[in-house]
Write an enzyme that holds these catalytic residues in place. Sequence first.
Site, short mmCIF file in Angstrom:
data_model
loop_
_atom_site.label_atom_id
_atom_site.label_comp_id
_atom_site.label_asym_id
_atom_site.label_seq_id
_atom_site.Cartn_x
_atom_site.Cartn_y
_atom_site.Cartn_z
N TYR A 126 -2.52 -14.11 10.75
CA TYR A 126 -2.68 -13.48 9.44
C TYR A 126 -3.72 -14.24 8.63
O TYR A 126 -3.65 -15.47 8.50
CB TYR A 126 -1.35 -13.47 8.68
N GLN A 187 3.21 -4.93 6.13
CA GLN A 187 2.93 -3.91 7.15
C GLN A 187 2.13 -4.49 8.32
O GLN A 187 2.28 -4.06 9.46
CB GLN A 187 2.27 -2.67 6.54
N ASN A 210 1.01 -14.32 1.26
CA ASN A 210 1.77 -14.31 0.01
C ASN A 210 3.27 -14.14 0.30
O ASN A 210 3.70 -14.16 1.45
CB ASN A 210 1.23 -13.22 -0.93
N SER A 233 0.56 -25.31 -1.67
CA SER A 233 0.02 -26.60 -1.20
C SER A 233 0.63 -27.77 -1.95
O SER A 233 1.01 -27.67 -3.11
CB SER A 233 -1.49 -26.65 -1.42
N HIS A 258 -5.58 -24.89 -5.64
CA HIS A 258 -5.21 -23.82 -4.72
C HIS A 258 -4.37 -22.74 -5.39
O HIS A 258 -4.55 -21.55 -5.15
CB HIS A 258 -4.40 -24.38 -3.54
N HIS A 324 0.63 -32.94 2.58
CA HIS A 324 -0.42 -33.94 2.76
C HIS A 324 0.03 -35.23 2.09
O HIS A 324 0.53 -35.20 0.97
CB HIS A 324 -1.73 -33.51 2.09
N ASP A 357 -8.94 -30.82 5.53
CA ASP A 357 -8.97 -29.36 5.39
C ASP A 357 -10.08 -28.75 6.23
O ASP A 357 -9.96 -27.61 6.69
CB ASP A 357 -9.22 -28.97 3.93
N GLU A 411 36.27 -24.41 31.79
CA GLU A 411 35.77 -23.49 30.75
C GLU A 411 36.32 -22.08 30.95
O GLU A 411 35.95 -21.17 30.20
CB GLU A 411 34.23 -23.48 30.76
#
Lengths: 428, 428
Positions: A126, A187, A210, A233, A258, A324, A357, A411
């Site tokens: 993504y 979706q 998101n 972040s 960010h 970080h 980064d 068992e």
Amino acid sequence: MKIIDLPLADTIAYAAKRSAVAASDPAVEASVAAILTAVRTEGDAAIRRYEKQFDNADLTDLRVPQSAIDDAYANAPQDLIAALELAKRNIISYHQKEKATGFVDTEQPGVMRGERITPLAAVGVYVPGGTAAYPSSILMNVLPAKIAGVARIALVTPPQADGLNQSVLTAAKIAGVTEVYQVGGAQAIAALAYGTESIPRVDKITGPGNIFVATAKKQVFGTVSIDMIAGPSEIGVIANAAADPENVAADLLSQAEHDKRSRPMLVTPDRDFATAVSAAIDRQLTTLPREEIARASVENEGFIALVPDLPAAFAVMNAIAPEHLEVQLPDAAQYLSLIQNAGSVFLGFAASEPVGDYVAGPNHILPTGGTSRFFSALGVTDFMKRTQFITYSKAALAREESAITTLARTEGLEAHARAVESRFRNDQ
Amino acid sequence: MKIIDLPLADTIAYAAKRSAVAASDPAVEASVAAILTAVRTEGDAAIRRYEKQFDNADLTDLRVPQSAIDDAYANAPQDLIAALELAKRNIISYHQKEKATGFVDTEQPGVMRGERITPLAAVGVYVPGGTAAYPSSILMNVLPAKIAGVARIALVTPPQADGLNQSVLTAAKIAGVTEVYQVGGAQAIAALAYGTESIPRVDKITGPGNIFVATAKKQVFGTVSIDMIAGPSEIGVIANAAADPENVAADLLSQAEHDKRSRPMLVTPDRDFATAVSAAIDRQLTTLPREEIARASVENEGFIALVPDLPAAFAVMNAIAPEHLEVQLPDAAQYLSLIQNAGSVFLGFAASEPVGDYVAGPNHILPTGGTSRFFSALGVTDFMKRTQFITYSKAALAREESAITTLARTEGLEAHARAVESRFRNDQ
């Protein structure tokens, strides 16, 4: 940035509480569940409906044509291509060392046991849209999968009113991705998890997004694998007066810019240094293009915690478990042994977080929200699986028959015992 | 067991469909969410309330006293202890080979990059109650965590009307577990994820359970890590006329007896062999203590698929991605290369699946429901995490400055660029 000066136990409790994973949002959960069901049952038609609704996009082809990827690369600035190629080299040389090879064991007569490590067949990545479309993240997701040997890598990214981000397509070209879909949100996650007419399902979905994307990833976990639930972040810095307050302030702001919910955190035993960093942040903030975002992060989420000494500073950071962690101290490598929980550690005055980064090579897809207690950076192992195998001679099985049948009958699993005994009742 | 004789593509579609992960149950999801919230906010009080409600247990101490564990071990049959000790030795000698050690890389002047691999601090293991309380599973969950170096291992298991299972406590003793709680269901998962007054939180939860436990594990994923979403047992067998139909029938029944939803599956190119196995299953079923469960599994979930040849058999099995896969063929090891998706593979006529359940050493906590496409057997790596680290000299940073600032500004992240440039504006 606010300065916290409490007894150590209270500082640890404060820090740990601030790094906790947010509870899920029932309204988002329900909305995402409905989207997943619709895509699962209706396929592409549901995708197109949601893309119209959420992104105001009328999509005919979901797939981005190869010519669009090639054109973006052909028109990209040469310095961008050079920077992405440098990052690619360093990411590859680092991640190749993560690749495990399995083993075979023949300690016992007549027994071979082992583990084979093979790539997943298909992975979906993504890539957020808008200002969070980062070409660097494409390299960080795709290259470890390539090193693992994943044959099919599908990239999904939301359609944009003014066309797809050209840097993203350039990075896709450099990473060797050819399968790109302009589909976003829950979706897109549904399409990758269940498959549609246009988008075949994958085995694992990685990459940040998101709240709808994160919630969808969690809901499809089990139908596919996912990397982690990404949150805002975070940067933690441990420093004392030997560090430069301007550099530390700049590093804290690099993560603050960010997201308004990003968390810049400094832990230091030095009050004057704390004050100097706070003042430097105030100064540097005023000239940042993303001042509004960074200021909200600094004022609402950031803090500077005063501690009695350096061991206490590491205790606080271990409670935070930051994404970080910078150690801006002299001879920083000696402190690695004190770090229990952190996604990626930056040792020494020149190891500014953005180097990680972009170009250093270690992955920048990292656990957030205190989850470095148990999650790790994205890596080659995330794109591989282990398959156990054993073979037994009949003599080796005979040696262990009584242990197997004892355990099976303890068992209450008689058919388990009989399956082994069957080998000695028959002539084979 | 029903015999499927269709064109190969249809057989593959049939097989893949049957192995699909079941959709979640909204009523269970909601009920579990309420339990999680109650335990998160009320702690032990909620635990006691649910234990009264679900298990009819009035609990004062949630923790099982060490004397109960010691007594169970002291009173255990010697053959059980010997069998568990054999299993322990083999599990340890196998899993020690899974332990990764990280790396350090100094390819570039002034740069050290690496990965440190360390144990999780605390792990929780769920042990089902009733007839699904398996001492063998305790060894399979706990020993890899011990090898990883996990300092704290907490075991949770539902209280039983007639007292806790003595074999489970014996296995806990042999595995070296001292922290055991008589708490079960979703409330136990909540306690492990969030912590209560009596039960400190852990970093990861492993172990199988019923639908409430599985749903709770999925819902707390992200707050803690989990191993996988366990479903009903599965066994796939690929065999031809060289195999013994009685043995193959017995192996299929060994998994069928676990659960009415268990899936025994045989794929063979030989029609007569298929008929012989089906007949052997019918005969063997009638004398099994768990006949009712095994019969439901065989009749409702099991199948024998006829295929044109052995390559087709492997194609069908790869579509199923079974938890356990037996290759009952001559020279079975040659076929390992054809297997893409399986949790654990049993090669050859003597490698009956129960040998892997109990004593072989590879893990028996395995991916089900087709998830061996992307999940692996539980292993030492599940109880460890990777922490990346880098250090840069100022000269090394200078070498990469322009690539970093180019990428940062392409992504609109000015503060990232300035953090690196700050090192060269100041005197440090």
